[in-house]
Scaffold this motif. Structure first.
Motif, PDB file in Angstrom:
ATOM      1  N   LYS A  67       0.835  -1.215   0.000  1.00 16.94           N
ATOM      2  CA  LYS A  67       0.000   0.000   0.000  1.00 16.94           C
ATOM      3  C   LYS A  67       0.872   1.270   0.000  1.00 16.94           C
ATOM      4  O   LYS A  67       0.555   2.251  -0.683  1.00 16.94           O
ATOM      5  N   HIS A  68       1.969   1.254   0.746  1.00 24.14           N
ATOM      6  CA  HIS A  68       2.821   2.447   0.842  1.00 24.14           C
ATOM      7  C   HIS A  68       3.748   2.608  -0.358  1.00 24.14           C
ATOM      8  O   HIS A  68       4.092   3.733  -0.734  1.00 24.14           O
ATOM      9  N   MET A  69       4.199   1.477  -0.956  1.00 20.30           N
ATOM     10  CA  MET A  69       5.248   1.552  -1.968  1.00 20.30           C
ATOM     11  C   MET A  69       4.719   1.578  -3.399  1.00 20.30           C
ATOM     12  O   MET A  69       5.473   1.858  -4.331  1.00 20.30           O
ATOM     13  N   THR A  70       3.434   1.273  -3.602  1.00 17.72           N
ATOM     14  CA  THR A  70       2.891   1.257  -4.971  1.00 17.72           C
ATOM     15  C   THR A  70       2.633   2.657  -5.532  1.00 17.72           C
ATOM     16  O   THR A  70       2.954   2.906  -6.704  1.00 17.72           O
ATOM     17  N   PRO A  71       2.064   3.617  -4.770  1.00 20.80           N
ATOM     18  CA  PRO A  71       1.805   4.952  -5.341  1.00 20.80           C
ATOM     19  C   PRO A  71       3.076   5.591  -5.896  1.00 20.80           C
ATOM     20  O   PRO A  71       4.137   5.532  -5.269  1.00 20.80           O
ATOM     21  N   ASP A  72       2.935   6.172  -7.094  1.00 27.82           N
ATOM     22  CA  ASP A  72       4.053   6.853  -7.776  1.00 27.82           C
ATOM     23  C   ASP A  72       5.249   5.924  -8.000  1.00 27.82           C
ATOM     24  O   ASP A  72       6.387   6.389  -8.101  1.00 27.82           O
ATOM     25  N   ARG A  73       4.996   4.620  -8.027  1.00 30.50           N
ATOM     26  CA  ARG A  73       6.048   3.618  -8.278  1.00 30.50           C
ATOM     27  C   ARG A  73       7.250   3.844  -7.343  1.00 30.50           C
ATOM     28  O   ARG A  73       8.429   3.778  -7.745  1.00 30.50           O
ATOM     29  N   ALA A  74       6.926   4.109  -6.072  1.00 27.03           N
ATOM     30  CA  ALA A  74       7.982   4.366  -5.085  1.00 27.03           C
ATOM     31  C   ALA A  74       8.896   3.159  -4.907  1.00 27.03           C
ATOM     32  O   ALA A  74      10.063   3.302  -4.507  1.00 27.03           O
ATOM     33  N   PHE A  75       8.383   1.970  -5.220  1.00 17.62           N
ATOM     34  CA  PHE A  75       9.177   0.744  -5.048  1.00 17.62           C
ATOM     35  C   PHE A  75      10.445   0.750  -5.908  1.00 17.62           C
ATOM     36  O   PHE A  75      11.421   0.072  -5.601  1.00 17.62           O
ATOM     37  N   GLU A  76      10.442   1.524  -6.996  1.00 18.60           N
ATOM     38  CA  GLU A  76      11.605   1.538  -7.888  1.00 18.60           C
ATOM     39  C   GLU A  76      12.846   2.104  -7.214  1.00 18.60           C
ATOM     40  O   GLU A  76      13.970   1.814  -7.629  1.00 18.60           O
ATOM     41  N   ASP A  77      12.674   2.915  -6.179  1.00 19.94           N
ATOM     42  CA  ASP A  77      13.814   3.494  -5.465  1.00 19.94           C
ATOM     43  C   ASP A  77      14.202   2.698  -4.226  1.00 19.94           C
ATOM     44  O   ASP A  77      15.107   3.111  -3.491  1.00 19.94           O
ATOM     45  N   SER A  78      13.515   1.587  -3.993  1.00 20.66           N
ATOM     46  CA  SER A  78      13.726   0.860  -2.734  1.00 20.66           C
ATOM     47  C   SER A  78      13.909  -0.640  -2.952  1.00 20.66           C
ATOM     48  O   SER A  78      13.561  -1.442  -2.084  1.00 20.66           O
ATOM     49  N   LYS A 133      12.020  -4.320 -12.195  1.00 16.77           N
ATOM     50  CA  LYS A 133      13.317  -4.354 -12.876  1.00 16.77           C
ATOM     51  C   LYS A 133      13.770  -5.802 -13.008  1.00 16.77           C
ATOM     52  O   LYS A 133      13.836  -6.541 -12.026  1.00 16.77           O
ATOM     53  N   GLU A 134      14.092  -6.226 -14.239  1.00 12.95           N
ATOM     54  CA  GLU A 134      14.315  -7.645 -14.498  1.00 12.95           C
ATOM     55  C   GLU A 134      15.454  -8.221 -13.667  1.00 12.95           C
ATOM     56  O   GLU A 134      15.316  -9.303 -13.068  1.00 12.95           O
ATOM     57  N   SER A 135      16.593  -7.531 -13.600  1.00  8.61           N
ATOM     58  CA  SER A 135      17.746  -8.074 -12.877  1.00  8.61           C
ATOM     59  C   SER A 135      17.409  -8.297 -11.402  1.00  8.61           C
ATOM     60  O   SER A 135      17.811  -9.311 -10.811  1.00  8.61           O
ATOM     61  N   VAL A 136      16.653  -7.361 -10.818  1.00  9.26           N
ATOM     62  CA  VAL A 136      16.271  -7.496  -9.399  1.00  9.26           C
ATOM     63  C   VAL A 136      15.274  -8.627  -9.232  1.00  9.26           C
ATOM     64  O   VAL A 136      15.363  -9.433  -8.294  1.00  9.26           O
ATOM     65  N   ARG A 137      14.317  -8.710 -10.158  1.00  8.79           N
ATOM     66  CA  ARG A 137      13.286  -9.760 -10.077  1.00  8.79           C
ATOM     67  C   ARG A 137      13.932 -11.147 -10.157  1.00  8.79           C
ATOM     68  O   ARG A 137      13.555 -12.070  -9.414  1.00  8.79           O
ATOM     69  N   VAL A 138      14.927 -11.282 -11.028  1.00  7.98           N
ATOM     70  CA  VAL A 138      15.609 -12.580 -11.169  1.00  7.98           C
ATOM     71  C   VAL A 138      16.368 -12.918  -9.889  1.00  7.98           C
ATOM     72  O   VAL A 138      16.363 -14.073  -9.440  1.00  7.98           O
ATOM     73  N   GLU A 139      17.030 -11.942  -9.281  1.00  5.09           N
ATOM     74  CA  GLU A 139      17.752 -12.185  -8.031  1.00  5.09           C
ATOM     75  C   GLU A 139      16.804 -12.658  -6.931  1.00  5.09           C
ATOM     76  O   GLU A 139      17.134 -13.567  -6.158  1.00  5.09           O
TER      77      GLU A 139
END
Length: 953
Positions: free
Chosen positions: A521-532, A568-574
């Motif tokens: 809920k906190h990390m989805t708005p504005d794609r905040a997850f991309e920085d974390s 991000k593919e590289s992170v998802r694979v890890e």
């Protein structure tokens, strides 16, 4: 002419002789009883002696003689003064107890983190020392008083302005200049310019009084104290070396009585020089850097200096400069005298008394001038305060820690102070008082130091130690109330990452699901997850580290949606790799749970789809290993058709990874053999159709592989499985495919990144293939031994290396095969498959065809031996000749005159040019003579007489 073999009789003759063994007899695991003989010499001359024996129930250790004190070291130790030995041992034990243990986190581990965290984009300035010629003139003066006067003048000259100020430096330039100063210090010391070295250290120490770029101060402290450490080490080693002469070496744990007068005078000289420094901050830092040198002067030197240096810090007005000075004193104190905790504690309590200065007008005015906000200023204290707290809390009693807590409360539960307390104290101490700390956090003034950082520090402790069971839920609720209200995604995820571990450790999947849902809920708005991504990865790792039951893990409703945040593919694979590693490590039993299968198929597909032309071989190997680990753990029990359907689906999903396809082929072959085992070899119409489907799966999949030997071995393996399941035409198809593939084998193949000749691998494969061809029945529509003929044609046409004899070795193996095929009963069979011994029943036409093939192969071998009659090939000719002789001896009927004469000729050929190994020839002849004594082997006696042994002349 193959000799007739009675395999059962041969097996019986080769079997080891069974010897009855009684329980009282020797056993290798029983204790050994050794009989020790003691011999007493009667005289120097003569042989008469008396011997006595004694029995011992334990093994005599040849090294045990050292225990009776007769070895040189024991005798030396025994002759030493016992009182001196005891006192030195006590002193050594006391010194060892004073040394800081491995559980104390060293400063070096914090250094990199501080340099990375406290940076600036503002311009910096530095004062560089400008060397003068005075120093060089002074060092040449011979009179001691003149030398001292000159050096003092140099120090005065330095303090009065022999320096150059460099302005507008970037952070990197500043770091480079500091490193240059460090190197200049070493160079000056190496060239015996001790005063210049001291000037550099004083100059660097002065920089620690400058807070003009305040955000950079912690990093500046790290850089400058590196130079101070270097200086302190150089001075100590210099004085220590003066204590060493030709007669004695100063021990590691020495006392001042061991130090000579010259070293003491030099040491005092250094302290006097430093005492003459006018400014407080450089005088404090330089003296602290050589604190260890007090050991040369008196036993109580360090214990007397520490309180004095602590009091000196009271004269530093800037609280930031003061706290870092205290941190340096703690650091030096822990290195040289960790047992003097009283001085460290006094340093800490001094700090508490002056702590309110942080919020004073002077600091506030300075912050206004530099445009720095309080929330940015207060964290600058953290490295120094954390270090001070770590030093005083190390192995401290509970009472002291409780006292510190009370003092923190009296200071109004200052957030900065509280954070350092939780960072430095033992996790067990914090965890048992979790509710007290939460109460203190609630009462903290949030201005300048946010509460979420305090909960972050508390969470780190609770990950290491468990709080009281009754408080666990209340702790989580109190913490999460604060964390979930955070608006900044970065602050939120930093806290959530820490508290997820606490939740997984002490609660069920329900609470974990709630936490994961809140993170989404906190990390989805504005794609905040991309920085974390690092923090989100850490959350996943902590969840899967505590949930080893994957049926429970995948029933957590928000787990898979959480994975979807890794865009991000590289992170998802890890992340997928982490999940699969945990699954392979902890999944004990095979599974058919559809929830697990669907989820892990998705995870494996994600890993597989990341493979492209640029993917490294090591990465492909790793991914294949993880996917194969999953495939091996899937089992539908007796539902073989469902199992095959899974393998079909897996083949379509993982077609880009060759090791996975190889694993699938092996798995399907195993499935066919399990079916055979269940049916005990008697297939019904349904199971026969099923195993044919398995065989077809393999036949279709193998050609898609790239590795040539991988394909050859799988064709052979799958053919053997087909044969075992009575799929004769399918087995023939596999063997024909393998034979047709042999001409494609390249001369060189890649093995672990290196090019190697392929012939040795081909030889190994063909030998295995021949063993299988023995039991393959001939096809009714083809000629006798059609597969063997096809294989011989391929071998004949293959382009072999001129310097290689592998072709002849293969032909020799073919002779062994043909000899075995001419027997009335073959050496081995496959259940419910009639081999050629049953089909032909020793038919004369079959034996004639077999003999023709033998003659053809032997002609090829002899032709090759003729081509080796050159000087450079004589050794190869001898070796091959003897090998062929041994084959005829093992498999041929030597009662046949032509074969007998051929064997004699080969024996002579092996020895003709003196290339044969004489020991081998002797052993071979002994073997022939031994075999001639067996029944029906009398003809070998005559053969042995015709085989002379030649000596080299």
């Amino acid at each position: 002419h193959s000799r007739s073999r009675n395999y059962k009789a041969e097996f019986a003759s080769c079997r080891l002789e069974a010897v009855p063994l009684e329980f009282g007899d020797y056993h290798p695991l029983k204790p050994i009883t050794v009989t020790e003989s003691k011999t007493k010499k009667v005289s120097r001359k003569g042989s008469s002696s008396s011997t006595s024996s004694s029995s011992s129930s334990s093994v005599v250790d040849p090294l045990s003689s050292v225990l009776d004190g007769t070895d040189p070291l024991s005798m030396f130790a025994a002759s030493a003064d016992p009182a001196a030995t005891d006192s030195s041992r006590k002193r050594r034990d006391r010194d060892e107890n004073a040394i800081v243990g491995s559980d104390f986190e060293p400063w070096a581990s914090k250094r990199g983190e501080i340099l990375a965290r406290y940076t600036t984009t503002e311009k910096l300035s530095i004062n560089l020392f400008m060397g003068s010629e005075k120093g060089k003139a002074g060092t040449a003066t011979s009179a001691m008083s003149e030398k001292v006067r000159t050096r003092l003048e140099e120090l005065d000259d330095f303090e009065e302005g022999s320096q150059k100020e460099l302005l507008n430096l970037t952070q990197q330039d500043y770091v480079n200049r500091i490193e240059e100063l460090n190197q200049s210090l070493k160079d000056a010391w190496a060239s015996d310019q001790k005063v210049k070295a001291l000037k550099i250290v004083i100059q660097c120490s002065k920089l620690l009084s400058d807070t003009s770029v305040i955000q950079f101060y912690p990093s500046k402290f790290v850089l400058i104290t590196d130079i101070l450490d270097t200086f302190g080490k150089l001075v100590y080693e210099r004085i220590f070396s003066m204590c060493v002469d030709n007669h004695s070496v100063l021990p590691d744990h020495f006392s001042p009585e061991n130090v000579n007068d010259t070293a003491k005078e030099t040491c005092l000289n250094w302290f006097f020089k430093i005492a003459s420094i006018r400014e407080l901050i450089p005088r404090f830092y330089v003296e602290a850097s050589i604190l260890k040198c007090n050991k040369f002067l008196s036993k109580t030197g360090i214990s007397e200096c520490l309180p004095r240096l602590t009091c000196m810090i009271r004269g530093i007005g800037d609280p930031l400069v003061s706290v870092y000075a205290r941190a340096y004193l703690c650091r030096v104190g822990m290195e040289v005298a960790p047992h003097l905790k009283e001085s460290l504690n006094k340093n800490f309590f001094d700090f508490l008394l002056t702590f309110k200065q942080i919020h004073g007008d002077t600091v506030q005015n300075q912050l206004v001038l530099q445009g720095v906000e309080l929330p940015s200023y207060l964290p600058l204290y953290s490295p120094a305060m954390d270090w001070i707290f770590q030093c005083i809390s190390y192995h401290a009693p509970e009472a002291l820690l409780t006292e510190m807590m009370e003092r923190c409360k009296k200071l109004g539960n200052n957030a900065l102070l509280l954070n350092s307390v939780m960072s430095a104290f033992r996790a067990e101490f914090i965890a048992t008082r979790s509710m007290d700390f939460i109460g203190m956090i609630k009462e903290c003034d949030e201005s300048g130091f946010p509460k979420h950082l305090l909960f972050h520090s508390l969470g780190l402790n609770l990950a290491l130690a468990d709080p009281p069971e009754g408080d666990r839920l209340q702790i989580l609720n109190e913490a999460w109330k604060v964390i979930t209200k955070l608006k900044n995604p970065q602050d939120y995820v930093n806290c959530a990452e820490v508290w997820v571990e606490y939740t997984c450790k002490h609660f069920t999947k329900r609470e974990v699901n709630t936490v994961l849902a809140d993170v989404i809920k906190h990390m989805t708005p504005d794609r905040a997850f991309e920085d974390s991504y690092p923090q989100l990865q850490s959350i996943i790792k902590k969840v899967i580290a505590h949930f080893h039951d994957f049926s429970v893990l995948f029933s957590v409703e928000k787990f898979l949606p959480f994975l979807d945040m890794f865009q991000k593919e590289s992170v998802r694979v890890e992340v997928c790799k982490c999940i699969m590693e945990v699954f392979i490590k902890h999944q004990q039993e095979p599974t058919k749970d559809p929830v697990i299968l669907n989820a892990l198929l998705h995870v494996c597909k994600t890993m597989h789809d990341s493979v492209n032309a640029l993917t490294l071989e090591d990465e492909k190997r790793m991914l294949a290993y993880l996917i194969n680990g999953f495939i091996k753990m899937v089992s539908f029990g007796r539902d073989f058709e469902q199992q095959l359907s899974f393998y079909v689906e897996a083949r379509s999903m993982f077609c880009n990874l060759e090791p996975v396809l190889v694993q699938l082929i092996h798995s399907v072959n195993r499935l066919a053999m399990e079916t055979r085992k269940v049916m005990k070899g008697n297939h019904s119409r349904k199971t026969a159709a099923f195993v044919r489907a398995c065989v077809a799966y393999c036949f279709i999949t193998i050609p898609s592989l790239v590795g040539i030997f991988t394909r050859l071995n799988l064709y052979l393996h799958s053919g053997q499985v087909a044969l075992a399941n009575q799929c004769l035409s399918q087995a023939d198809a596999f063997f024909k495919a393998a034979i047709s593939l042999i001409p494609e084998v390249p001369k060189m193949i890649n093995i672990d990144g290196k090019m190697r000749p392929s012939e040795s691998f081909l030889l190994e494969f063909l030998c295995n293939f021949f063993s299988t061809l023995l039991i393959v029945p001939d096809h009714p529509e083809h000629g006798v031994l059609f597969l063997v003929r096809e294989l011989l044609n391929v071998i004949q046409d293959y382009t072999w290396e001129e310097s290689s004899d592998d072709k002849i070795r293969i032909y020799t193996c073919v002779l062994h095969l043909l000899s075995a095929m001419s027997q009335e009963t073959y050496l081995y069979h496959i259940d419910k498959v009639d081999s050629n011994d049953s089909l032909y029943g020793g038919d004369s036409k079959f034996l004639a065809e077999n003999n023709k093939l033998c003659e053809t192969v032997m002609a090829q071998i002899l032709e090759h031996l003729k081509t080796l009659a050159k000087d450079e090939a004589l050794k190869r000719q001898s070796s091959l000749g003897l090998s062929f002789f041994n084959s005829i001896l093992a498999h041929g009927d030597l009662r046949n005159n032509r074969l007998n004469q051929l064997s004699v000729n080969l024996w002579h050929l092996a020895q003709r040019h003196g290339c044969a190994d004489t020991r081998t020839m002797v052993k071979t002849l002994e073997y022939i003579k031994k075999r001639s004594k067996q029944p029906d082997m009398g003809h070998l006696t005559e053969l042995a007489l015709r085989l002379p042994l030649q000596t080299r002349t």
